[in-house]
Design a protein around this motif. Structure first.
Motif, PDB file in Angstrom:
ATOM      1  N   GLU A  94       0.839  -1.204   0.000  1.00 25.86           N
ATOM      2  CA  GLU A  94       0.000   0.000   0.000  1.00 25.86           C
ATOM      3  C   GLU A  94       0.870   1.249   0.000  1.00 25.86           C
ATOM      4  OE1 GLU A  94      -0.456  -2.601   2.133  1.00 25.86           O
ATOM      5  OE2 GLU A  94      -2.259  -3.432   1.184  1.00 25.86           O
ATOM      6  N   ASP A  95       1.980   1.185   0.737  1.00 23.48           N
ATOM      7  CA  ASP A  95       2.928   2.297   0.825  1.00 23.48           C
ATOM      8  C   ASP A  95       3.565   2.574  -0.556  1.00 23.48           C
ATOM      9  OD1 ASP A  95       4.525   4.185   2.320  1.00 23.48           O
ATOM     10  OD2 ASP A  95       6.191   2.763   2.194  1.00 23.48           O
ATOM     11  N   GLU A  96       3.806   1.497  -1.297  1.00 29.85           N
ATOM     12  CA  GLU A  96       4.365   1.644  -2.662  1.00 29.85           C
ATOM     13  C   GLU A  96       3.353   2.275  -3.606  1.00 29.85           C
ATOM     14  OE1 GLU A  96       7.255   0.936  -4.112  1.00 29.85           O
ATOM     15  OE2 GLU A  96       8.293  -0.026  -2.430  1.00 29.85           O
ATOM     16  N   ARG A  97       2.093   1.787  -3.491  1.00 27.29           N
ATOM     17  CA  ARG A  97       1.100   2.141  -4.511  1.00 27.29           C
ATOM     18  C   ARG A  97       0.179   3.280  -4.130  1.00 27.29           C
ATOM     19  NH1 ARG A  97      -1.380  -3.431  -6.501  1.00 27.29           N
ATOM     20  NH2 ARG A  97      -2.956  -1.976  -7.232  1.00 27.29           N
ATOM     21  N   GLY A  98       0.124   3.604  -2.848  1.00 24.77           N
ATOM     22  CA  GLY A  98      -0.732   4.716  -2.420  1.00 24.77           C
ATOM     23  C   GLY A  98      -2.207   4.376  -2.385  1.00 24.77           C
ATOM     24  N   GLU A  99      -2.514   3.076  -2.314  1.00 23.33           N
ATOM     25  CA  GLU A  99      -3.925   2.656  -2.242  1.00 23.33           C
ATOM     26  C   GLU A  99      -4.075   1.620  -1.124  1.00 23.33           C
ATOM     27  OE1 GLU A  99      -5.867   1.805  -5.970  1.00 23.33           O
ATOM     28  OE2 GLU A  99      -7.254   0.392  -5.015  1.00 23.33           O
ATOM     29  N   PRO A 100      -5.176   1.714  -0.345  1.00 24.86           N
ATOM     30  CA  PRO A 100      -5.326   0.745   0.754  1.00 24.86           C
ATOM     31  C   PRO A 100      -5.664  -0.654   0.263  1.00 24.86           C
ATOM     32  CG  PRO A 100      -7.213   2.238   0.694  1.00 24.86           C
ATOM     33  CD  PRO A 100      -6.245   2.706  -0.359  1.00 24.86           C
ATOM     34  N   PHE A 101      -5.246  -1.641   1.037  1.00 31.95           N
ATOM     35  CA  PHE A 101      -5.626  -3.045   0.831  1.00 31.95           C
ATOM     36  C   PHE A 101      -5.390  -3.508  -0.607  1.00 31.95           C
ATOM     37  CE2 PHE A 101      -7.932  -2.200   4.796  1.00 31.95           C
ATOM     38  CZ  PHE A 101      -7.625  -3.342   5.510  1.00 31.95           C
ATOM     39  N   VAL A 102      -4.142  -3.424  -1.042  1.00 30.19           N
ATOM     40  CA  VAL A 102      -3.805  -3.935  -2.378  1.00 30.19           C
ATOM     41  C   VAL A 102      -2.930  -5.197  -2.306  1.00 30.19           C
ATOM     42  CG1 VAL A 102      -4.087  -1.781  -3.657  1.00 30.19           C
ATOM     43  CG2 VAL A 102      -1.889  -2.271  -2.560  1.00 30.19           C
ATOM     44  N   GLY A 103      -2.562  -5.626  -1.098  1.00 31.32           N
ATOM     45  CA  GLY A 103      -1.766  -6.845  -0.946  1.00 31.32           C
ATOM     46  C   GLY A 103      -2.675  -8.062  -0.788  1.00 31.32           C
ATOM     47  N   ARG A 104      -2.143  -9.102  -0.169  1.00 31.79           N
ATOM     48  CA  ARG A 104      -2.919 -10.351  -0.012  1.00 31.79           C
ATOM     49  C   ARG A 104      -4.173 -10.134   0.834  1.00 31.79           C
ATOM     50  NH1 ARG A 104      -0.476 -14.705   2.764  1.00 31.79           N
ATOM     51  NH2 ARG A 104      -2.198 -15.987   2.098  1.00 31.79           N
ATOM     52  N   ALA A 105      -4.022  -9.347   1.896  1.00 28.70           N
ATOM     53  CA  ALA A 105      -5.198  -9.060   2.730  1.00 28.70           C
ATOM     54  C   ALA A 105      -6.238  -8.298   1.908  1.00 28.70           C
ATOM     55  CB  ALA A 105      -4.795  -8.257   3.961  1.00 28.70           C
ATOM     56  N   GLY A 106      -5.744  -7.459   1.012  1.00 30.31           N
ATOM     57  CA  GLY A 106      -6.647  -6.695   0.149  1.00 30.31           C
ATOM     58  C   GLY A 106      -7.409  -7.584  -0.815  1.00 30.31           C
ATOM     59  N   GLN A 107      -6.734  -8.622  -1.307  1.00 28.65           N
ATOM     60  CA  GLN A 107      -7.440  -9.558  -2.202  1.00 28.65           C
ATOM     61  C   GLN A 107      -8.580 -10.248  -1.455  1.00 28.65           C
ATOM     62  OE1 GLN A 107      -4.467 -12.204  -3.822  1.00 28.65           O
ATOM     63  NE2 GLN A 107      -3.433 -10.497  -4.816  1.00 28.65           N
ATOM     64  N   LEU A 108      -8.294 -10.618  -0.209  1.00 22.64           N
ATOM     65  CA  LEU A 108      -9.363 -11.236   0.583  1.00 22.64           C
ATOM     66  C   LEU A 108     -10.483 -10.228   0.846  1.00 22.64           C
ATOM     67  CD1 LEU A 108     -10.628 -13.548   2.127  1.00 22.64           C
ATOM     68  CD2 LEU A 108      -9.198 -12.976   4.085  1.00 22.64           C
ATOM     69  N   LEU A 109     -10.112  -8.982   1.166  1.00 21.79           N
ATOM     70  CA  LEU A 109     -11.146  -7.969   1.385  1.00 21.79           C
ATOM     71  C   LEU A 109     -11.994  -7.807   0.122  1.00 21.79           C
ATOM     72  CD1 LEU A 109     -12.534  -5.794   3.098  1.00 21.79           C
ATOM     73  CD2 LEU A 109     -10.771  -4.174   2.355  1.00 21.79           C
ATOM     74  N   ASP A 110     -11.359  -7.772  -1.041  1.00 22.38           N
ATOM     75  CA  ASP A 110     -12.116  -7.661  -2.291  1.00 22.38           C
ATOM     76  C   ASP A 110     -13.092  -8.829  -2.447  1.00 22.38           C
ATOM     77  OD1 ASP A 110     -11.111  -5.226  -3.144  1.00 22.38           O
ATOM     78  OD2 ASP A 110      -9.470  -6.106  -4.284  1.00 22.38           O
ATOM     79  N   ASN A 111     -12.664 -10.025  -2.061  1.00 29.19           N
ATOM     80  CA  ASN A 111     -13.567 -11.185  -2.143  1.00 29.19           C
ATOM     81  C   ASN A 111     -14.708 -11.080  -1.139  1.00 29.19           C
ATOM     82  OD1 ASN A 111     -12.352 -12.437  -4.264  1.00 29.19           O
ATOM     83  ND2 ASN A 111     -11.062 -13.768  -3.009  1.00 29.19           N
ATOM     84  N   MET A 112     -14.398 -10.541   0.040  1.00 25.87           N
ATOM     85  CA  MET A 112     -15.460 -10.333   1.028  1.00 25.87           C
ATOM     86  C   MET A 112     -16.494  -9.347   0.463  1.00 25.87           C
ATOM     87  SD  MET A 112     -12.816 -10.146   4.228  1.00 25.87           S
ATOM     88  CE  MET A 112     -13.818  -9.682   5.613  1.00 25.87           C
TER      89      MET A 112
END
Ligand code: URA
Length: 235
Positions: A94-112
């Motif tokens: 997220e620090d690299e890309r400037g967007e929240p939840f873009v890592g593995r946890a973010g993929q799970l959040l997107d699925n939720m």
């Protein structure tokens, strides 16, 4: 396996666990009743000065996290969303890309979100308690949470969501207050600025504790029921 089945599987929900009948959800694809309930059925009056707030957050040096951050992570999504999800703070990706939840946890959040018939760009806003990455993925310290506090409050005021979902203990402590266990916050409706607020597990925790995904789904169903009630009240 259909996409929906994959999502429910990913969430760890067995057929016994369906609080919302999959058949009912699927048939709503045609009738769009469920979609109406969770996508923009209540309009928000978020019209405030987002760009000014964004500029202020992006240039913030109120705490020591500004020294090590690469990008400030303000948030992502629909600024007039009915749904607000609040996490803890940016990680390395997220620090690299400037967007929240873009890592593995973010993929799970997107699925939720998908399982709720939502996505991060439409009628959902995702923010964090702190907008800059705590080094080494440690929890934000109290002075860092305090320094960011007014930013989160302004975001909540501007979005004026109908339901807030707090992801994990850090968000629960910051928004609801207290210092209890996550379990002590789950399963009840909290109020923040008179907005219905629900607490569930942080997706990063769920990646390590797959068996608790079913409990997280229960929390999300509870949040959807609260949203349904709000929409009913407005009819
Ligand atoms: N964890 C969080 O709490 N927020 C992010 O943006 C990413 C991971």
């Amino acid at each position: 396996m259909s996409t929906r089945e994959e999502i429910l599987f990913e969430l760890g929900i067995t057929p016994r666990w369906k609080l919302r009948d999959v058949a009912e959800i699927e048939s709503s694809e045609e009738t769009s009743s469920s979609e109406d309930l969770h996508k923009g059925a209540i309009s928000s009056n978020a019209s405030g000065d987002w760009s000014e707030l964004k500029t202020t957050i992006e240039s913030c040096d109120r705490c020591k996290l500004c020294e090590s951050r690469k990008k400030v992570v303000v948030g992502v999504g629909d600024p007039a969303a009915n749904w607000l999800f609040i996490g803890e703070g940016p990680g390395a990706e997220e620090d690299e890309r400037g967007e929240p939840f873009v890592g593995r946890a973010g993929q799970l959040l997107d699925n939720m979100l998908l399982a709720m018939r939502l996505n991060r760009r439409e009628n959902v806003y995702i923010a964090n308690v702190v907008k800059c990455r705590p080094p080494g993925n440690r929890n934000p310290e109290p002075d860092e949470v305090d320094a960011c506090s007014s930013f989160l409050d302004q975001q909540i005021d501007l979005i004026a969501p109908q339901v807030i979902v707090l992801l994990g203990k850090v968000a629960a402590h910051r928004v609801i207050g207290g210092d209890g266990t996550l379990a002590s916050y789950r399963g009840v409706e909290h109020r923040y600025k008179n907005i219905s607020t629900v607490v569930t597990y942080h997706p990063a925790y769920l990646l390590r504790n797959q068996l608790d995904k079913a409990k997280a789904w229960k929390d999300l169903c509870f949040a959807m029921d609260l949203m349904d009630k709000k929409i009913e009240q407005r009819k």
